[in-house]
Enzyme design. Structure first.
Site, PDB file in Angstrom:
ATOM      1  N   ASP A   1      69.195  84.861  57.281  1.00 11.74           N
ATOM      2  CA  ASP A   1      70.238  84.409  56.351  1.00 11.74           C
ATOM      3  C   ASP A   1      70.621  85.486  55.339  1.00 11.74           C
ATOM      4  O   ASP A   1      71.794  85.832  55.194  1.00 11.74           O
ATOM      5  CB  ASP A   1      69.769  83.172  55.559  1.00 11.74           C
ATOM      6  CG  ASP A   1      69.828  81.905  56.397  1.00 11.74           C
ATOM      7  OD1 ASP A   1      70.463  81.933  57.474  1.00 11.74           O
ATOM      8  OD2 ASP A   1      69.217  80.907  55.974  1.00 11.74           O
TER       9      ASP A   1
ATOM     10  N   SER B   1      60.830  76.196  58.057  1.00  6.10           N
ATOM     11  CA  SER B   1      61.314  76.972  56.921  1.00  6.10           C
ATOM     12  C   SER B   1      60.117  77.187  55.999  1.00  6.10           C
ATOM     13  O   SER B   1      59.474  76.223  55.573  1.00  6.10           O
ATOM     14  CB  SER B   1      62.423  76.196  56.204  1.00  6.10           C
ATOM     15  OG  SER B   1      62.604  76.740  54.923  1.00  6.10           O
TER      16      SER B   1
ATOM     17  N   ARG C   1      60.933  81.096  41.342  1.00  8.01           N
ATOM     18  CA  ARG C   1      62.378  81.370  41.147  1.00  8.01           C
ATOM     19  C   ARG C   1      62.710  81.916  39.757  1.00  8.01           C
ATOM     20  O   ARG C   1      63.532  82.827  39.635  1.00  8.01           O
ATOM     21  CB  ARG C   1      63.221  80.123  41.456  1.00  8.01           C
ATOM     22  CG  ARG C   1      63.582  79.863  42.922  1.00  8.01           C
ATOM     23  CD  ARG C   1      62.735  80.509  43.915  1.00  8.01           C
ATOM     24  NE  ARG C   1      63.081  80.258  45.299  1.00  8.01           N
ATOM     25  CZ  ARG C   1      62.201  80.343  46.302  1.00  8.01           C
ATOM     26  NH1 ARG C   1      60.943  80.640  46.064  1.00  8.01           N
ATOM     27  NH2 ARG C   1      62.575  80.147  47.549  1.00  8.01           N
TER      28      ARG C   1
HETATM   29  N1  ARG Z   1      60.225  71.604  48.363  1.00  6.42           N
HETATM   30  C1  ARG Z   1      59.635  72.689  47.682  1.00  6.42           C
HETATM   31  C2  ARG Z   1      60.324  72.902  46.372  1.00  6.42           C
HETATM   32  O1  ARG Z   1      61.436  72.526  46.215  1.00  6.42           O
HETATM   33  C3  ARG Z   1      59.569  73.929  48.517  1.00  6.42           C
HETATM   34  C4  ARG Z   1      60.838  74.637  48.784  1.00  6.42           C
HETATM   35  C5  ARG Z   1      60.572  75.774  49.661  1.00  6.42           C
HETATM   36  N2  ARG Z   1      61.721  76.531  50.008  1.00  6.42           N
HETATM   37  C6  ARG Z   1      61.968  76.905  51.268  1.00  6.42           C
HETATM   38  N3  ARG Z   1      62.974  77.684  51.422  1.00  6.42           N
HETATM   39  N4  ARG Z   1      61.268  76.524  52.283  1.00  6.42           N
HETATM   40  O2  ARG Z   1      59.770  73.458  45.455  1.00  6.42           O
END
Ligand code: ARG
Length: 410
Positions: free
Chosen positions: A18, A180, A99
Site C-alpha cells: 500500500d 493485516s 501513532r
Molecule cells: N485494532 C487495533 C487498534 O486499533 C490494531 C490496529 C492495527 N493496525 C493494523 N494496520 N493492523 O489499535
C-alpha cells in the site's frame, strides 16, 4: 539542476504494498515530491535500510529510517504503564500508542523539509487514520493531510496490483498476505483473513512473539520486576532502561507462552472487529505495576485511579494522545506514582502468569493491623460503633421499603 518547484509531502512509509503504491501515486496523481519516513518503533523488521532504498528506487526525493524506540518507551509507553492502559480492559493499545510518536516525527520532518503535506496509508475504516489525523493536526493544524487509500479508486487488491504494475511499483510475487499485521515494542496486532469469522480458532501460525503454551516448559519461571516511581527499572536485580526492560520482558513472557489475546473490539468508527494480539511485555509489566499499586496506593486513590485508567485508555484509543484530558490524567498519575516503588515477583508457566510476592519500602500494608496472630494492634472494639453508623441507611431503608424483591422467598 534547479530546485524542484513541486510541493513536498512527507509520507509514513512501511515498505509494504500500500505505502509503496502511495510513493508513486503521490508523484503521479498529486504531482508532489515524496519524502518517505519509516519509523523504527521496535517492529519485527530488524534492518530498515531496504525500506529506505525501496522508496528511493520509486522516486522519493528523500527517505529516512528513524529510530524512535527509546523515545517511544520513555515518552509514551511509560505513561501507558502508569495508567495500566488497556482499552476495554483488555487491549494494551500498541497501535494507538505508536501513532502519536510517528506523527510527531512526521510533523518535525515536514517542518525541516518545508513540506506542506503529510500522507499516510490508513484506510477509512480503521482507528489508525483517526490517530494520525488528530495527532498531526494537534501538532500543526496548517499541514494538509493526504490519505490516498481514503480517496483513490483502487479498492480491490487486483486493481491496486494492476496500478502498481502499470507504474513500475514492484509487486509481491507471493499470494496476498493472509493477515493485516501491525507490530512494535508493545506487541503485535493480527487481524483480517480467517479471523474475520468470529467462530474460527486463530491459526497457530499467527503467533510469532509467544510460544504455544502447550509446548512451553512445565517448570515455572520466576522473574522479579523492580519499579521506581511507577516504572520498571530492573529485571531480576539487573538495572536497565525502560526500553531494555520491555525487550527483555517480551523474551521472558514470550518463551512462557504468556501474552495472547483474542477479542472483539469496538472501533472508533462504530464497527466491531475481531482482533488477535500478542503483547507479552505489555501484559506482564502492566500486571506487575497494577499489583504494586495495590500495595502502595490507598483504597480511595485506587478507586479513583481505576476510573481514570479507563478514561485514559479510551482517550488514547480514540486518537487523542495530544489532548488536555490525557495530559491532565498523566498529571494525576505523576502524583499517584511517586511511591509506587518496590519489587514484584512473578511466576510464569505455560501461558499463565501469577504474581506471588510484593515488596515496597512505601507499602501501606501494615502487618500489625492485618495480622490475626500475636502483635495485632487493631482496635476490635471500635468496629461495633462504626458499623452501627455505617449500616444506618440500610436499616432505615429496610424498615420503610425493603427488603429488596430479589431476595423474596430466600
Ligand atoms: N485494532 C487495533 C487498534 O486499533 C490494531 C490496529 C492495527 N493496525 C493494523 N494496520 N493492523 O489499535
Amino acid at each position: 539542476m534547479s530546485e524542484s518547484t513541486r510541493e513536498k509531502v512527507v509520507l509514513a512509509y512501511s515498505g509494504g504494498l500500500d505505502t509503496s503504491v502511495i510513493v508513486k501515486w503521490l508523484q503521479v496523481e498529486k504531482g508532489m515530491d515524496v519524502i518517505a519516513i519509516c519509523g523504527n518503533v521496535g517492529q519485527d523488521e530488524k534492518d530498515l535500510s531496504w525500506i529506505k532504498q525501496k522508496a528511493l528506487d520509486m522516486g522519493a526525493i528523500a527517505s529516512e529510517a528513524v529510530d524512535m524506540r527509546e523515545e517511544y518507551a520513555e515518552a509514551i509507553i511509560s505513561k501507558a504503564i502508569w495508567a495500566n492502559g488497556k482499552y476495554e480492559g483488555i487491549y494494551p493499545l500498541l497501535s494507538a500508542l505508536s501513532r502519536p510518536i510517528i506523527s510527531k516525527h512526521l510533523v518535525d520532518i515536514a517542518h525541516q523539509y518545508g513540506a506542506k503535506h503529510v500522507a499516510h496509508g490508513c484506510t477509512g475504516k480503521g482507528n489508525d487514520q483517526v490517530r494520525f489525523d488528530a495527532s498531526i493536526h494537534a501538532l500543526d493544524p496548517t499541514l494538509n493531510i493526504i490519505a490516498p487509500v481514503r480517496e483513490w479508486d483502487l479498492a480491490t487488491r487486483d486493481s491496486e496490483m494492476a496500478w502498481a504494475e502499470a507504474h513500475g511499483v514492484p509487486v509481491p510475487t507471493t499470494h496476498k498476505k493472509p493477515y493485516s499485521i501491525d507490530d512494535n515494542l508493545w506487541g503485535r496486532a493480527i487481524e483480517c483473513g480467517v479471523l474475520e469469522d468470529t467462530w474460527n480458532e486463530p491459526p497457530s501460525d499467527i503467533w510469532t512473539m509467544t510460544k504455544n503454551p502447550e509446548d512451553c516448559p512445565a517448570d515455572p519461571e520466576t522473574v522479579i520486576i523492580g519499579f521506581e516511581g511507577g516504572l520498571p527499572v530492573s529485571i531480576d536485580g539487573e538495572k536497565m532502561p525502560l526500553l531494555d526492560c520491555i525487550i527483555k520482558a517480551n523474551e521472558i513472557a514470550g518463551r512462557n507462552g504468556f501474552g495472547r489475546i483474542d477479542m472483539i473490539e469496538d472501533r472508533v468508527v462504530g464497527i466491531k472487529s475481531r482482533e488477535c494480539y500478542e503483547c507479552p511485555a505489555a501484559l506482564l509489566l502492566i500486571q506487575a505495576h497494577q499489583s504494586l499499586e495495590t500495595l502502595c496506593l490507598d483504597a480511595e486513590t485506587l478507586k479513583q485511579k481505576a476510573k481514570l485508567d479507563v478514561e485514559w485508555a479510551s482517550t488514547v484509543y480514540r486518537g487523542l494522545w495530544f489532548s488536555q484530558n490525557r495530559e491532565a490524567i498523566d498529571a494525576y498519575n505523576a502524583y499517584t506514582q511517586k511511591y509506587v516503588t518496590g519489587e514484584v515477583r512473578i511466576k510464569l508457566c505455560k501461558g499463565g502468569l501469577f504474581v506471588d510476592g510484593l515488596h515496597s519500602d512505601y507499602s501501606l500494608y501494615d502487618y500489625n493491623l492485618a495480622t490475626y496472630d500475636e502483635g495485632d494492634s487493631f482496635d476490635h472494639s471500635a468496629s461495633k460503633g462504626f458499623i452501627t453508623i455505617h449500616g444506618l441507611q440500610s436499616k432505615t431503608w429496610s424498615r420503610v421499603q425493603g427488603p429488596g424483591s430479589g431476595l423474596q422467598g430466600a
